[in-house]
Design a protein around this motif. Structure first.
Motif, PDB file in Angstrom:
ATOM      1  N   GLY A   2      25.713  67.941  33.142  1.00 24.89           N
ATOM      2  CA  GLY A   2      26.491  66.150  34.150  1.00 24.89           C
ATOM      3  C   GLY A   2      27.018  68.060  35.112  1.00 24.89           C
ATOM      4  N   LEU A   3      27.696  67.271  35.982  1.00 29.11           N
ATOM      5  CA  LEU A   3      27.835  68.021  37.434  1.00 29.11           C
ATOM      6  C   LEU A   3      29.832  68.090  36.894  1.00 29.11           C
ATOM      7  CD1 LEU A   3      26.611  65.444  40.240  1.00 29.11           C
ATOM      8  CD2 LEU A   3      26.171  67.463  38.931  1.00 29.11           C
ATOM      9  N   ASN A   4      30.395  67.697  36.447  1.00 31.66           N
ATOM     10  CA  ASN A   4      31.709  67.781  35.807  1.00 31.66           C
ATOM     11  C   ASN A   4      31.827  69.378  34.772  1.00 31.66           C
ATOM     12  OD1 ASN A   4      32.424  65.925  37.378  1.00 31.66           O
ATOM     13  ND2 ASN A   4      32.140  64.573  35.944  1.00 31.66           N
ATOM     14  N   GLY A   5      33.072  70.369  34.837  1.00 34.49           N
ATOM     15  CA  GLY A   5      32.500  71.189  34.279  1.00 34.49           C
ATOM     16  C   GLY A   5      34.007  71.729  34.095  1.00 34.49           C
ATOM     17  N   GLU A  94      31.212  74.971  49.467  1.00 30.14           N
ATOM     18  CA  GLU A  94      29.816  74.919  49.480  1.00 30.14           C
ATOM     19  C   GLU A  94      28.822  74.951  47.917  1.00 30.14           C
ATOM     20  OE1 GLU A  94      28.507  78.697  51.182  1.00 30.14           O
ATOM     21  OE2 GLU A  94      30.246  78.412  52.995  1.00 30.14           O
ATOM     22  N   ALA A  95      29.699  74.651  46.844  1.00 29.97           N
ATOM     23  CA  ALA A  95      28.973  74.707  45.970  1.00 29.97           C
ATOM     24  C   ALA A  95      29.642  73.589  45.095  1.00 29.97           C
ATOM     25  CB  ALA A  95      28.355  76.055  44.883  1.00 29.97           C
ATOM     26  N   TYR A  96      30.765  73.290  45.357  1.00 32.93           N
ATOM     27  CA  TYR A  96      31.682  72.351  44.680  1.00 32.93           C
ATOM     28  C   TYR A  96      32.460  71.327  45.654  1.00 32.93           C
ATOM     29  CZ  TYR A  96      30.796  76.183  40.765  1.00 32.93           C
ATOM     30  OH  TYR A  96      30.145  76.921  40.539  1.00 32.93           O
ATOM     31  N   LYS A  97      32.131  69.654  44.708  1.00 40.17           N
ATOM     32  CA  LYS A  97      33.023  69.045  44.791  1.00 40.17           C
ATOM     33  C   LYS A  97      34.612  69.076  44.916  1.00 40.17           C
ATOM     34  CE  LYS A  97      32.910  63.939  45.427  1.00 40.17           C
ATOM     35  NZ  LYS A  97      32.173  63.156  44.390  1.00 40.17           N
ATOM     36  N   SER A  98      35.241  69.870  43.785  1.00 44.58           N
ATOM     37  CA  SER A  98      36.199  69.998  44.042  1.00 44.58           C
ATOM     38  C   SER A  98      36.310  71.450  42.346  1.00 44.58           C
ATOM     39  CB  SER A  98      36.753  68.703  42.715  1.00 44.58           C
ATOM     40  OG  SER A  98      36.678  68.249  41.309  1.00 44.58           O
ATOM     41  N   PHE A  99      37.776  71.378  42.439  1.00 46.36           N
ATOM     42  CA  PHE A  99      37.363  73.507  42.197  1.00 46.36           C
ATOM     43  C   PHE A  99      38.890  73.365  41.733  1.00 46.36           C
ATOM     44  CE2 PHE A  99      37.394  77.037  40.068  1.00 46.36           C
ATOM     45  CZ  PHE A  99      35.718  77.496  39.874  1.00 46.36           C
ATOM     46  N   TYR A 120      36.209  71.548  37.916  1.00 47.88           N
ATOM     47  CA  TYR A 120      35.038  71.532  38.810  1.00 47.88           C
ATOM     48  C   TYR A 120      34.504  70.693  38.271  1.00 47.88           C
ATOM     49  CZ  TYR A 120      31.839  74.755  35.750  1.00 47.88           C
ATOM     50  OH  TYR A 120      31.894  74.544  34.260  1.00 47.88           O
ATOM     51  N   GLU A 121      33.917  70.367  39.879  1.00 52.43           N
ATOM     52  CA  GLU A 121      32.762  68.702  39.702  1.00 52.43           C
ATOM     53  C   GLU A 121      31.649  69.775  41.585  1.00 52.43           C
ATOM     54  OE1 GLU A 121      31.204  64.953  41.131  1.00 52.43           O
ATOM     55  OE2 GLU A 121      33.908  65.152  41.001  1.00 52.43           O
ATOM     56  N   LYS A 122      30.783  70.514  40.363  1.00 52.05           N
ATOM     57  CA  LYS A 122      29.072  70.292  41.061  1.00 52.05           C
ATOM     58  C   LYS A 122      28.931  69.383  42.281  1.00 52.05           C
ATOM     59  CE  LYS A 122      27.287  72.511  37.089  1.00 52.05           C
ATOM     60  NZ  LYS A 122      26.807  73.316  35.929  1.00 52.05           N
ATOM     61  N   LEU A 123      28.518  69.629  42.931  1.00 47.32           N
ATOM     62  CA  LEU A 123      27.866  69.390  44.750  1.00 47.32           C
ATOM     63  C   LEU A 123      26.121  68.532  43.738  1.00 47.32           C
ATOM     64  CD1 LEU A 123      28.337  71.015  47.487  1.00 47.32           C
ATOM     65  CD2 LEU A 123      29.470  69.051  47.405  1.00 47.32           C
ATOM     66  N   ASN A 124      25.788  69.201  43.027  1.00 46.13           N
ATOM     67  CA  ASN A 124      24.168  69.171  42.253  1.00 46.13           C
ATOM     68  C   ASN A 124      24.417  69.878  40.855  1.00 46.13           C
ATOM     69  OD1 ASN A 124      23.028  71.132  43.120  1.00 46.13           O
ATOM     70  ND2 ASN A 124      23.299  70.535  44.983  1.00 46.13           N
ATOM     71  N   GLU A 125      23.539  69.720  40.777  1.00 49.88           N
ATOM     72  CA  GLU A 125      22.252  70.298  39.224  1.00 49.88           C
ATOM     73  C   GLU A 125      22.305  71.574  38.872  1.00 49.88           C
ATOM     74  OE1 GLU A 125      20.797  68.162  36.820  1.00 49.88           O
ATOM     75  OE2 GLU A 125      21.978  66.033  36.841  1.00 49.88           O
TER      76      GLU A 125
END
Length: 151
Positions: A2-5, A94-99, A120-125
């Motif tokens: 997933g994109l959330n971690g 640049e890599a994460y939607k939220s951190f 965090y939430e990644k912008l993409n996989e």
């Protein structure tokens, strides 16, 4: 995947955990004096040191590059000795939607346990988990401990 971690790591320090907590809450601008090869500067953009809603900018050296991040102090729990920062600008965006970065100190006993948590939430996989940033924070913790034990 997933994109959330969420990434969590702990490190035990011999130096005073209360002093460590106070450093991240009230005196992050002093960290560049302690660890100049990792942190080149910390500036207050809005608010007051140690208060929720304050905006702080960090200039740091990570993964062989000079980087910058701007964070808002999202939450402070004095009883649990934790501070949560929400990243709002800079290289991480640049890599994460939220951190979100939380540093928590458990001061029970002779040693103190410092826990770093990233949510965090990644912008993409294709974006990797922030493992090297976690190593950076653990190394920063060791540098601060060494400084306080030496004084």
């Amino acid at each position: 995947m997933g994109l959330n971690g969420k990434l969590v790591n702990h490190i035990t320090i011999k130096s005073d955990g209360d002093v460590f907590h106070e450093m991240f809450r009230y005196k992050p601008h002093k960290i560049s004096d302690i660890c100049p090869r990792r942190i080149q500067g910390v500036d207050l953009h809005d608010g007051e040191w140690g208060t929720i809603g304050s905006i702080i900018s960090w200039n740091y050296f990570h993964d062989g590059k000079a980087k910058v991040t701007k964070e808002v102090i999202e939450a402070i729990d004095e009883e649990k000795k934790s501070v949560c920062f929400k990243v709002v600008e800079g290289d991480l965006m640049e890599a994460y939607k939220s951190f979100f970065i939380t540093v928590h100190v458990d001061t029970k006993g002779e040693d103190s346990l410092v826990t770093w948590s990233f949510e965090y939430e990644k912008l993409n996989e294709k974006v990797e988990d922030p493992n090297t940033l976690m190593e950076f924070c653990l190394d920063l913790t060791k540098d601060i401990e060494t400084h306080h034990l030496g004084n």
